[in-house]
Design a protein around this motif. Sequence first.
Motif, PDB file in Angstrom:
ATOM      1  N   TYR A 122      -8.539  23.955 -31.870  1.00  0.00           N
ATOM      2  CA  TYR A 122      -8.227  24.272 -30.275  1.00  0.00           C
ATOM      3  C   TYR A 122      -7.087  23.454 -29.739  1.00  0.00           C
ATOM      4  CZ  TYR A 122     -11.886  27.637 -30.544  1.00  0.00           C
ATOM      5  OH  TYR A 122     -12.561  28.557 -31.195  1.00  0.00           O
ATOM      6  N   ARG A 123      -6.330  22.833 -30.755  1.00  0.00           N
ATOM      7  CA  ARG A 123      -5.185  22.067 -30.257  1.00  0.00           C
ATOM      8  C   ARG A 123      -5.320  20.721 -29.596  1.00  0.00           C
ATOM      9  NH1 ARG A 123      -1.575  26.594 -28.353  1.00  0.00           N
ATOM     10  NH2 ARG A 123      -0.239  24.977 -27.592  1.00  0.00           N
ATOM     11  N   ALA A 124      -6.688  20.223 -29.901  1.00  0.00           N
ATOM     12  CA  ALA A 124      -7.093  18.771 -29.504  1.00  0.00           C
ATOM     13  C   ALA A 124      -6.116  17.567 -30.058  1.00  0.00           C
ATOM     14  CB  ALA A 124      -8.486  18.425 -29.432  1.00  0.00           C
ATOM     15  N   ASP A 125      -5.953  16.656 -29.523  1.00  0.00           N
ATOM     16  CA  ASP A 125      -5.483  15.525 -30.021  1.00  0.00           C
ATOM     17  C   ASP A 125      -6.663  14.776 -30.698  1.00  0.00           C
ATOM     18  OD1 ASP A 125      -4.513  12.941 -30.432  1.00  0.00           O
ATOM     19  OD2 ASP A 125      -3.467  12.543 -28.481  1.00  0.00           O
ATOM     20  N   VAL A 126      -6.954  15.070 -31.846  1.00  0.00           N
ATOM     21  CA  VAL A 126      -8.190  14.560 -32.290  1.00  0.00           C
ATOM     22  C   VAL A 126      -8.146  13.192 -32.842  1.00  0.00           C
ATOM     23  CG1 VAL A 126     -10.297  15.087 -33.932  1.00  0.00           C
ATOM     24  CG2 VAL A 126      -8.733  16.926 -33.075  1.00  0.00           C
ATOM     25  N   ARG A 127      -9.090  12.211 -32.349  1.00  0.00           N
ATOM     26  CA  ARG A 127      -9.070  10.816 -32.929  1.00  0.00           C
ATOM     27  C   ARG A 127     -10.672  10.829 -33.283  1.00  0.00           C
ATOM     28  NH1 ARG A 127      -5.583   8.221 -28.860  1.00  0.00           N
ATOM     29  NH2 ARG A 127      -4.107   9.708 -28.397  1.00  0.00           N
ATOM     30  N   SER A 128     -10.866   9.690 -34.404  1.00  0.00           N
ATOM     31  CA  SER A 128     -11.880   9.473 -34.844  1.00  0.00           C
ATOM     32  C   SER A 128     -12.367   7.996 -35.095  1.00  0.00           C
ATOM     33  CB  SER A 128     -12.265  10.077 -36.235  1.00  0.00           C
ATOM     34  OG  SER A 128     -11.361   9.411 -37.249  1.00  0.00           O
ATOM     35  N   ILE A 129     -13.551   7.866 -34.877  1.00  0.00           N
ATOM     36  CA  ILE A 129     -14.408   6.519 -35.227  1.00  0.00           C
ATOM     37  C   ILE A 129     -15.145   6.725 -36.583  1.00  0.00           C
ATOM     38  CG2 ILE A 129     -15.859   6.989 -33.407  1.00  0.00           C
ATOM     39  CD1 ILE A 129     -16.244   4.084 -33.008  1.00  0.00           C
ATOM     40  N   ASN A 130     -15.060   5.886 -37.431  1.00  0.00           N
ATOM     41  CA  ASN A 130     -15.800   6.142 -38.747  1.00  0.00           C
ATOM     42  C   ASN A 130     -16.848   5.115 -39.191  1.00  0.00           C
ATOM     43  OD1 ASN A 130     -14.124   8.678 -40.248  1.00  0.00           O
ATOM     44  ND2 ASN A 130     -12.676   7.254 -39.040  1.00  0.00           N
ATOM     45  N   LYS A 131     -17.738   5.575 -39.843  1.00  0.00           N
ATOM     46  CA  LYS A 131     -18.867   4.622 -40.283  1.00  0.00           C
ATOM     47  C   LYS A 131     -19.230   5.265 -41.762  1.00  0.00           C
ATOM     48  CE  LYS A 131     -20.726   1.107 -38.508  1.00  0.00           C
ATOM     49  NZ  LYS A 131     -21.380   0.536 -37.429  1.00  0.00           N
ATOM     50  N   PRO A 132     -19.660   4.202 -42.646  1.00  0.00           N
ATOM     51  CA  PRO A 132     -20.277   4.625 -44.028  1.00  0.00           C
ATOM     52  C   PRO A 132     -21.100   5.972 -43.708  1.00  0.00           C
ATOM     53  CG  PRO A 132     -19.901   2.328 -43.967  1.00  0.00           C
ATOM     54  CD  PRO A 132     -19.603   2.827 -42.403  1.00  0.00           C
ATOM     55  N   TRP A 133     -21.229   6.737 -44.568  1.00  0.00           N
ATOM     56  CA  TRP A 133     -22.094   7.842 -44.399  1.00  0.00           C
ATOM     57  C   TRP A 133     -23.668   7.308 -44.824  1.00  0.00           C
ATOM     58  CZ3 TRP A 133     -20.998  13.411 -46.662  1.00  0.00           C
ATOM     59  CH2 TRP A 133     -19.578  13.824 -46.111  1.00  0.00           C
ATOM     60  N   GLY A 134     -24.475   7.313 -43.729  1.00  0.00           N
ATOM     61  CA  GLY A 134     -25.828   6.790 -43.480  1.00  0.00           C
ATOM     62  C   GLY A 134     -26.259   5.908 -42.454  1.00  0.00           C
ATOM     63  N   GLN A 135     -24.992   5.380 -42.153  1.00  0.00           N
ATOM     64  CA  GLN A 135     -25.168   4.353 -40.732  1.00  0.00           C
ATOM     65  C   GLN A 135     -24.738   5.220 -39.566  1.00  0.00           C
ATOM     66  OE1 GLN A 135     -22.920   0.783 -41.800  1.00  0.00           O
ATOM     67  NE2 GLN A 135     -23.406   0.820 -43.845  1.00  0.00           N
ATOM     68  N   VAL A 136     -25.152   4.518 -38.574  1.00  0.00           N
ATOM     69  CA  VAL A 136     -24.984   5.091 -37.179  1.00  0.00           C
ATOM     70  C   VAL A 136     -24.124   3.992 -36.420  1.00  0.00           C
ATOM     71  CG1 VAL A 136     -26.975   6.261 -37.354  1.00  0.00           C
ATOM     72  CG2 VAL A 136     -26.867   3.797 -36.222  1.00  0.00           C
ATOM     73  N   PHE A 137     -23.431   4.432 -35.079  1.00  0.00           N
ATOM     74  CA  PHE A 137     -22.569   3.759 -34.173  1.00  0.00           C
ATOM     75  C   PHE A 137     -23.507   3.116 -33.301  1.00  0.00           C
ATOM     76  CE2 PHE A 137     -20.397   7.415 -35.723  1.00  0.00           C
ATOM     77  CZ  PHE A 137     -19.159   7.186 -36.136  1.00  0.00           C
ATOM     78  N   SER A 138     -23.079   1.705 -32.953  1.00  0.00           N
ATOM     79  CA  SER A 138     -23.431   0.905 -32.079  1.00  0.00           C
ATOM     80  C   SER A 138     -22.800   1.005 -30.743  1.00  0.00           C
ATOM     81  CB  SER A 138     -23.261  -0.690 -32.339  1.00  0.00           C
ATOM     82  OG  SER A 138     -22.204  -0.802 -32.358  1.00  0.00           O
ATOM     83  N   LEU A 139     -23.423   0.784 -29.530  1.00  0.00           N
ATOM     84  CA  LEU A 139     -22.881   1.043 -28.228  1.00  0.00           C
ATOM     85  C   LEU A 139     -21.453   0.252 -27.970  1.00  0.00           C
ATOM     86  CD1 LEU A 139     -25.570   0.937 -25.554  1.00  0.00           C
ATOM     87  CD2 LEU A 139     -24.248   2.927 -26.110  1.00  0.00           C
ATOM     88  N   GLY A 140     -21.572  -1.003 -28.617  1.00  0.00           N
ATOM     89  CA  GLY A 140     -20.482  -1.866 -28.800  1.00  0.00           C
ATOM     90  C   GLY A 140     -19.261  -1.202 -29.567  1.00  0.00           C
ATOM     91  N   GLU A 141     -19.432  -0.480 -30.591  1.00  0.00           N
ATOM     92  CA  GLU A 141     -18.554   0.251 -31.230  1.00  0.00           C
ATOM     93  C   GLU A 141     -17.876   1.423 -30.578  1.00  0.00           C
ATOM     94  OE1 GLU A 141     -20.128  -1.184 -35.870  1.00  0.00           O
ATOM     95  OE2 GLU A 141     -20.850   0.708 -34.825  1.00  0.00           O
ATOM     96  N   LEU A 142     -18.635   2.080 -29.769  1.00  0.00           N
ATOM     97  CA  LEU A 142     -18.292   3.426 -29.113  1.00  0.00           C
ATOM     98  C   LEU A 142     -17.632   2.877 -27.814  1.00  0.00           C
ATOM     99  CD1 LEU A 142     -21.428   5.195 -29.272  1.00  0.00           C
ATOM    100  CD2 LEU A 142     -19.419   5.819 -30.483  1.00  0.00           C
ATOM    101  N   ARG A 143     -18.029   1.810 -27.367  1.00  0.00           N
ATOM    102  CA  ARG A 143     -17.138   1.126 -25.963  1.00  0.00           C
ATOM    103  C   ARG A 143     -15.885   0.739 -26.420  1.00  0.00           C
ATOM    104  NH1 ARG A 143     -17.374  -0.934 -21.214  1.00  0.00           N
ATOM    105  NH2 ARG A 143     -19.629  -0.969 -20.756  1.00  0.00           N
ATOM    106  N   ALA A 144     -15.631   0.239 -27.585  1.00  0.00           N
ATOM    107  CA  ALA A 144     -14.408  -0.093 -28.199  1.00  0.00           C
ATOM    108  C   ALA A 144     -13.433   0.911 -28.353  1.00  0.00           C
ATOM    109  CB  ALA A 144     -14.618  -1.099 -29.266  1.00  0.00           C
ATOM    110  N   ALA A 145     -14.236   2.028 -29.208  1.00  0.00           N
ATOM    111  CA  ALA A 145     -13.404   3.346 -29.248  1.00  0.00           C
ATOM    112  C   ALA A 145     -12.874   3.924 -27.986  1.00  0.00           C
ATOM    113  CB  ALA A 145     -14.135   4.059 -30.150  1.00  0.00           C
TER     114      ALA A 145
END
Length: 386
Positions: A122-145
Motif C-alpha cells: 500500500y506504498r507505506a514507508d515501512v520501518r521496523s524494530i526487531n527482536k529475536p524470535w521468541g522475545q517481546v518489546f519493552s515499553l522503553g524500546e517502543l518509545r525509542a522507536a
Amino acid sequence: MTLTAARPKINETFRITPPALDIPERLLLGPGPSNSNPDVVAAMNRQPIGHLDPAYLDLMDEVQAMMRYVWQTENQMTLPISGTGSAAMEATLANTVEPGDVVLVGINGYFGNRLVDMAGRYRADVRSINKPWGQVFSLGELRAALEEHRPAILALVHAETSTGARQPLEGVGDLCREFDCLLLVDTVTSLGGIPIFLDEWKVDMAYSCSQKGLSCPPGSSPFTMSERALQKLDQRQTKVANWYLDISLLRNYWGKDRTYHHTAPVNMTYAIREALRLVTEEGLENSWERHQTTAEKLWEGLADLGLNCHVDKEYRLPTLTTVQVPEGVDAKAVTSKLLNDHNIEIGNGLGELGGKVWRIGLMGYNSRPENVDNVLVALGKVMAEL
Ligand SMILES: Cc1ncc(COP(=O)(O)O)c(C=O)c1O
C-alpha cells in the motif's frame, strides 16, 4: 439451428468424478485451524438465507455486538471480514495507509514480516524494530522507536504464532497517543484465549480469525477500527486501493443502510455467530482461565518428557506453545508420524525456527485436558519409536 449444433464438443477427458467426500478425523493441535466446536459445525450446516433478509440482518447485529464483547471494545466499526485472518489484516492496512505514510512494524516473528510486506504494497514507508524470535518489546524500546521513526501507525503482533510469545500491550496505546500515531494489533492467536482489553489499551485497529480461539472453521475474520482510525480513513486524499476491503463501502452494508456490497458468506456468519455465542455463554474470564490451566498441564507434561519450551514463562502464550526439538531428532519425522499413526496434527517451526521447534496449539474447543493427555502420550511414543 440447435444450440448443440454450434457448440464445440465437450472434452470428456477433463471429467473426473472423485468418490464422495471422506475426511480423516484429526485432532488439530497445531497453529490452526483448530477443531471446530460441533455446535458451530451444526449451525453452519443450515440452508443459506438471503444476505439482505431481515432475519439475516438481525444475525449481523448480534455478531457485531458479540465481537465487541470478546474484544472489550465499544468500536462501532466492528465486523467480520469475508476471508481468513490475512484478509482482515489487509483491511486494517488498506484502509489507513496512504502512500508515503510511515508504518513502524515490530518484527519478532513470521507475522511481523507479513505486516511489512502488506504495508509496503500500500506504498507505506515501512520501518521496523526487531527482536529475536521468541522475545517481546519493552515499553522503553517502543518509545525509542517511536521517537526515531515518528510513524503514522505502529503495528504489533499480540500473539506471535510462529514463536509462541505474548507481546504485552499495557501502556503501548498511551505511548502511541503521545506520538500521535495509530496502534494496530494482530490478535489472531489471542482472541478468546488470553486477556484482551482493546479500549482500555487504546488499540485503534485490530483483526483476528475464526479458526483458533473461536472454535470455528476459517473464513470469517473479526475486524475493528476506533473513531481515531476512522478519522484517518475519512480524511484520505486517495481512494482505498482495495475495493473488496474498503471500509468506506463495507460500512454501508454493516451500518444502518444495509446496502449491497458483496454477497455475504451467509453460512460462515451462522458459524461465527454460534462460535461467539458459545464464548459469551462461557464468559471471557472462564475461557481465559481454561486456556491457561490447560496450557500449564501441557507445560508440566512436556517437562516430564524432558522437553523444554522456547519462550520464557512470563511471556508464553497458553494458546500456542513452541517446544524445542531435542538435538539429533528429526522434527518433521515426528510430526508426520503423529499425524499418520495417531491422527494428531502439531505444527513444525516456521521461518527462523524451522526444524528447531514444534508448535502445539490448545485453542478454543481444543483447549481441554484430555487433548493434552492424548498429545503427550502420542509424542512420547513417537519419540521413543524414532
Ligand atoms: C499471528 C497471525 N497473524 C495472521 C495470520 C493469518 O491468518 P490466516 O492464515 O487466517 O489468513 C495468522 C495465521 O495463522 C497468524 O497466526
